[in-house]
Design a protein around this motif. Sequence first.
Motif, short mmCIF file in Angstrom:
data_model
loop_
_atom_site.label_atom_id
_atom_site.label_comp_id
_atom_site.label_asym_id
_atom_site.label_seq_id
_atom_site.Cartn_x
_atom_site.Cartn_y
_atom_site.Cartn_z
N ARG A 86 0.85 -1.18 0.00
CA ARG A 86 0.00 0.00 0.00
C ARG A 86 0.90 1.23 0.00
N ASN B 285 1.13 5.20 0.22
CA ASN B 285 0.29 6.28 0.77
C ASN B 285 0.86 7.65 0.40
N TYR C 112 0.09 11.58 1.31
CA TYR C 112 -0.65 12.53 2.15
C TYR C 112 -0.34 13.94 1.66
N PHE D 197 -4.65 9.07 8.19
CA PHE D 197 -5.01 7.65 8.28
C PHE D 197 -5.68 7.45 9.64
N HIS E 32 -5.94 2.60 13.51
CA HIS E 32 -6.23 1.21 13.12
C HIS E 32 -5.07 0.33 13.56
N ASP F 100 -3.06 -3.11 11.91
CA ASP F 100 -2.99 -3.78 10.61
C ASP F 100 -3.50 -5.21 10.74
N LEU G 292 7.22 -0.89 7.01
CA LEU G 292 6.86 0.42 6.47
C LEU G 292 8.11 1.22 6.11
N LEU H 131 3.53 9.57 11.23
CA LEU H 131 3.06 8.32 11.83
C LEU H 131 3.12 8.42 13.36
N HIS I 121 -2.30 2.58 15.34
CA HIS I 121 -1.49 3.69 14.86
C HIS I 121 -2.33 4.54 13.92
N ALA J 276 -2.02 8.28 11.07
CA ALA J 276 -1.11 9.24 10.44
C ALA J 276 -1.78 10.61 10.49
N ARG K 269 3.61 14.05 2.50
CA ARG K 269 4.31 12.92 3.13
C ARG K 269 3.97 11.67 2.34
N SER L 278 4.55 7.25 2.21
CA SER L 278 5.02 6.04 2.87
C SER L 278 4.57 4.83 2.04
N ALA M 144 3.63 0.82 2.82
CA ALA M 144 3.48 -0.25 3.80
C ALA M 144 3.42 -1.58 3.05
N PHE N 16 2.47 -5.45 3.64
CA PHE N 16 1.78 -6.31 4.61
C PHE N 16 2.10 -7.76 4.29
O1 LIG Z 1 1.81 6.35 6.53
C1 LIG Z 1 2.07 5.77 7.57
O2 LIG Z 1 3.08 6.03 8.22
C2 LIG Z 1 1.15 4.70 8.10
C3 LIG Z 1 0.59 3.83 7.04
C4 LIG Z 1 -0.18 2.68 7.62
O3 LIG Z 1 -0.42 2.57 8.79
C5 LIG Z 1 -0.70 1.63 6.71
O4 LIG Z 1 -0.52 1.75 5.47
O5 LIG Z 1 -1.30 0.65 7.24
#
Ligand SMILES: O=C(O)CCC(=O)C(=O)O
Length: 371
Positions: A219, A221, A223, A235, A238, A240, A247, A256, A295, A297, A305, A307, A309, A311
């Motif tokens: 995923r 992300n 922002y 975010f 939640h 995961d 990440l 985060l 966590h 965001a 920003r 990121s 992730a 999984f």
């Molecule tokens: O952007 C982040 O630091 C968190 C992303 C996150 O928690 C996720 O993709 O599940």
Amino acid sequence: METHNDEVINFGRSLIVPSVQELAKKPISKIPPRYVRHDNQKHPLISSDDPSIPFVPVIDLHSLFATASESSTYSFELNKLHTAAKEWGFFQVINHGVSESLLEDFKREVLKFFKLPMEEKQKLWQEEDNHEGFGQLFVVSEEQKLDWCDMFYITTLPHNLRQFQLFQKLPPVLREKLEAYSMEIKKLAMAILGEMGKALGMDNEEMTELFDDGVQSIRMNYYPPCPEPELALGFSPHSDADALTILYQLTDTEGLQVRKDGKWVPVKPLPNALVVNIGDIMEIVTNGVYKSIEHRAIVRSNIERLSVATFYSSSMGTELGPARSLVAQHNVANFRRVPLEEYFKGFFARKLDGKSFLDYMKLEELKENVT
Ligand SMILES: O=C(O)CCC(=O)C(=O)O
Ligand SMILES: [Fe+2]
């Protein structure tokens, strides 16, 4: 080898929502109501430089893996990993072995990907019946509040779960780097899981069986800057759903935050570090010894920003439940057992709401007796 398959499993859908990146390009000073949180709570930036804020543990994987191959004893680093997984559910890893040049190349391609013109992105947007592609996840109603974020979600492993069409539409260099990144991160996830299994006293074979051919999804992300950052969230809080998340914070913008002892603690982007966190599957597999941690965001007014992730979950066809070798050790099973596919379908059909889905898996009274 890549196989084109007819039986891609569709884990879920999410209502199609507009691009936040496009919205943020407009000269707006207020955010639309759908992004203003119900609670009207402020979501302030907490600086990781504040000395009263605890620091998320940092684990040197070079030392961990070096001592791991020398002996099977419980080394200092292994103990650090075990404690971080138990008490934080979140830590950063350095000297992780993923090449710096791959990280740089992948970052460049992801940045370019989000800067593509909307006409190009539209071709990769989610479809009504499938949540892979650009968009948002977990949107189940028109009233639901939305995150200040555009994301791109794709299942990468095993190959037979891939949406072949979506892969084909990726810019070729991104696709190539994504393939390499996916393999490297799988290797890293397996190595960390192996060490965790050792620290927990789990049966090695059971660990391999559960995770060897695990499901991996990625995923990305994005922002965008937000004119009213304290009213929105990038975010929602939640945990995961997977076993282990790795990440990559692409930018050095803080955003985060993890919930530790009731307080939000920022995870400072460190150079060449990756963030690792325990997901719900791992909490279940470890019979609750390791905890998945909530966590979220937050967003900023003047800076974007990004990121990524990754999984990593157990293998399709396995049953999700506490590891049998741990149930034998603990004399009790704290979670129910369900086929992995059923678990995923249940997870993706809901709105994100902290750790609520894990409660569904928890066995309060029914304790499985060990023979
Ligand atoms: O952007 C982040 O630091 C968190 C992303 C996150 O928690 C996720 O993709 O599940
Ligand atoms: Fe997450």
